[in-house]
Scaffold this motif. Structure first.
Motif, PDB file in Angstrom:
ATOM      1  N   LEU A  89      64.639  47.644  17.202  1.00 45.87           N
ATOM      2  CA  LEU A  89      64.630  46.586  16.190  1.00 45.87           C
ATOM      3  C   LEU A  89      64.346  47.157  14.803  1.00 45.87           C
ATOM      4  O   LEU A  89      64.909  46.704  13.807  1.00 45.87           O
ATOM      5  CB  LEU A  89      63.601  45.509  16.542  1.00 45.87           C
ATOM      6  CG  LEU A  89      63.964  44.617  17.738  1.00 45.87           C
ATOM      7  CD1 LEU A  89      62.786  43.742  18.123  1.00 45.87           C
ATOM      8  CD2 LEU A  89      65.188  43.774  17.446  1.00 45.87           C
ATOM      9  N   LEU A  90      63.514  48.162  14.725  1.00 51.01           N
ATOM     10  CA  LEU A  90      63.204  48.784  13.442  1.00 51.01           C
ATOM     11  C   LEU A  90      64.351  49.642  12.910  1.00 51.01           C
ATOM     12  O   LEU A  90      64.497  49.813  11.709  1.00 51.01           O
ATOM     13  CB  LEU A  90      61.928  49.638  13.561  1.00 51.01           C
ATOM     14  CG  LEU A  90      60.633  48.855  13.756  1.00 51.01           C
ATOM     15  CD1 LEU A  90      59.474  49.805  14.051  1.00 51.01           C
ATOM     16  CD2 LEU A  90      60.330  47.986  12.550  1.00 51.01           C
ATOM     17  N   LEU A  91      65.188  50.176  13.811  1.00 44.03           N
ATOM     18  CA  LEU A  91      66.285  51.056  13.412  1.00 44.03           C
ATOM     19  C   LEU A  91      67.578  50.321  13.060  1.00 44.03           C
ATOM     20  O   LEU A  91      68.540  50.940  12.639  1.00 44.03           O
ATOM     21  CB  LEU A  91      66.585  52.067  14.528  1.00 44.03           C
ATOM     22  CG  LEU A  91      65.505  53.099  14.807  1.00 44.03           C
ATOM     23  CD1 LEU A  91      65.871  53.941  16.024  1.00 44.03           C
ATOM     24  CD2 LEU A  91      65.294  53.987  13.590  1.00 44.03           C
ATOM     25  N   ARG A  92      67.611  49.019  13.225  1.00 46.45           N
ATOM     26  CA  ARG A  92      68.834  48.223  12.993  1.00 46.45           C
ATOM     27  C   ARG A  92      69.319  48.356  11.573  1.00 46.45           C
ATOM     28  O   ARG A  92      68.584  48.191  10.618  1.00 46.45           O
ATOM     29  CB  ARG A  92      68.546  46.754  13.302  1.00 46.45           C
ATOM     30  CG  ARG A  92      69.644  45.793  12.903  1.00 46.45           C
ATOM     31  CD  ARG A  92      70.445  45.345  14.078  1.00 46.45           C
ATOM     32  NE  ARG A  92      71.215  44.159  13.751  1.00 46.45           N
ATOM     33  CZ  ARG A  92      72.503  44.206  13.410  1.00 46.45           C
ATOM     34  NH1 ARG A  92      73.131  45.343  13.364  1.00 46.45           N
ATOM     35  NH2 ARG A  92      73.156  43.094  13.136  1.00 46.45           N
ATOM     36  N   LYS A  93      70.627  48.682  11.445  1.00 44.68           N
ATOM     37  CA  LYS A  93      71.271  48.779  10.136  1.00 44.68           C
ATOM     38  C   LYS A  93      72.248  47.623   9.981  1.00 44.68           C
ATOM     39  O   LYS A  93      73.044  47.353  10.876  1.00 44.68           O
ATOM     40  CB  LYS A  93      72.020  50.102  10.010  1.00 44.68           C
ATOM     41  CG  LYS A  93      71.116  51.303  10.049  1.00 44.68           C
ATOM     42  CD  LYS A  93      71.926  52.578  10.050  1.00 44.68           C
ATOM     43  CE  LYS A  93      70.998  53.763  10.234  1.00 44.68           C
ATOM     44  NZ  LYS A  93      71.640  54.884  10.871  1.00 44.68           N
ATOM     45  N   LYS A  94      72.204  46.966   8.858  1.00 48.29           N
ATOM     46  CA  LYS A  94      73.125  45.858   8.577  1.00 48.29           C
ATOM     47  C   LYS A  94      74.460  46.429   8.108  1.00 48.29           C
ATOM     48  O   LYS A  94      74.504  47.415   7.376  1.00 48.29           O
ATOM     49  CB  LYS A  94      72.557  44.946   7.488  1.00 48.29           C
ATOM     50  CG  LYS A  94      71.161  44.442   7.764  1.00 48.29           C
ATOM     51  CD  LYS A  94      71.152  43.304   8.709  1.00 48.29           C
ATOM     52  CE  LYS A  94      69.715  42.836   8.868  1.00 48.29           C
ATOM     53  NZ  LYS A  94      69.473  41.914   9.830  1.00 48.29           N
ATOM     54  N   GLN A  95      75.546  45.797   8.541  1.00 49.81           N
ATOM     55  CA  GLN A  95      76.885  46.220   8.156  1.00 49.81           C
ATOM     56  C   GLN A  95      77.708  44.995   7.790  1.00 49.81           C
ATOM     57  O   GLN A  95      77.420  43.892   8.234  1.00 49.81           O
ATOM     58  CB  GLN A  95      77.563  46.949   9.316  1.00 49.81           C
ATOM     59  CG  GLN A  95      76.845  48.193   9.778  1.00 49.81           C
ATOM     60  CD  GLN A  95      77.529  48.811  10.976  1.00 49.81           C
ATOM     61  OE1 GLN A  95      78.745  48.730  11.119  1.00 49.81           O
ATOM     62  NE2 GLN A  95      76.762  49.405  11.855  1.00 49.81           N
ATOM     63  N   ASP A  96      78.748  45.206   7.022  1.00 46.56           N
ATOM     64  CA  ASP A  96      79.647  44.119   6.644  1.00 46.56           C
ATOM     65  C   ASP A  96      80.676  43.886   7.741  1.00 46.56           C
ATOM     66  O   ASP A  96      81.174  44.828   8.357  1.00 46.56           O
ATOM     67  CB  ASP A  96      80.369  44.437   5.334  1.00 46.56           C
ATOM     68  CG  ASP A  96      79.434  44.426   4.136  1.00 46.56           C
ATOM     69  OD1 ASP A  96      78.396  43.732   4.203  1.00 46.56           O
ATOM     70  OD2 ASP A  96      79.734  45.105   3.148  1.00 46.56           O
TER      71      ASP A  96
END
Length: 167
Positions: A16-23
């Motif tokens: 959960l801490l490593l999640r990267k948002k992407q388009d």
């Protein structure tokens, strides 16, 4: 708490801490993770395929079950037994292939507070994660508040949000 649950909980927190948002620009690959509650998975899959005009090979599904009863279910089901004591997947787990893929959209159709389900969701690489309202708010980018038997309402709301985001 057992050592295995502790390991899964730690692995979940790390993911959960490593999640990267992407388009999200297009929808070519969709993942569906379903909880053990009584929902007609085939019907849910058909609604997803229809709503987004996808072919069957563009949708990957995994269903959480306490136990895998028959050989066919083993293909698309997982349980806590797929994880080792440190919260990692066992080498023989079919989830390894599923989690190695990149998806445009992950649909989390579960509301139960289950660590194995949450870890699979958090470990799935997807540009957008949408699901049923859940206690763990970090799992989904968008939460849709529906009852588990309202899959039609869920899919229509999901379609609206995805269309807006893709524009």
């Amino acid at each position: 708490m057992s050592i295995k649950k502790f390991g899964i909980e730690k692995a979940l927190e790390k993911r959960l801490l490593l999640r990267k948002k992407q388009d999200l620009h297009s929808l070519k690959r969709v993942a569906l993770v379903v909880g053990s509650h009584s929902v007609d998975v085939e019907r849910l899959q058909k609604k997803l395929l229809s709503a987004f005009s996808l072919s069957k090979n563009q949708l990957s599904s995994f269903i959480y079950k306490e136990s895998k009863e028959n050989e066919k279910e083993k293909e698309i089901c997982f349980s806590e037994k797929d994880f080792n004591w440190r919260g990692g997947l066992k080498k023989e787990s079919r989830l390894n292939d599923f989690l190695a893929q990149d998806f445009d959209l992950l649909v989390n159709y579960f509301s139960e507070n289950n660590l194995a389900l949450q870890l699979v969701s958090a470990s799935t690489e997807a540009k957008l994660k949408v699901g049923v309202a859940h206690e763990e708010k970090r799992l989904n980018d968008i939460e849709i508040v529906v009852k588990k038997e309202e899959s039609g309402v869920f899919i229509s709301e999901l379609k609206k949000y995805v269309d807006i985001i893709k524009e």
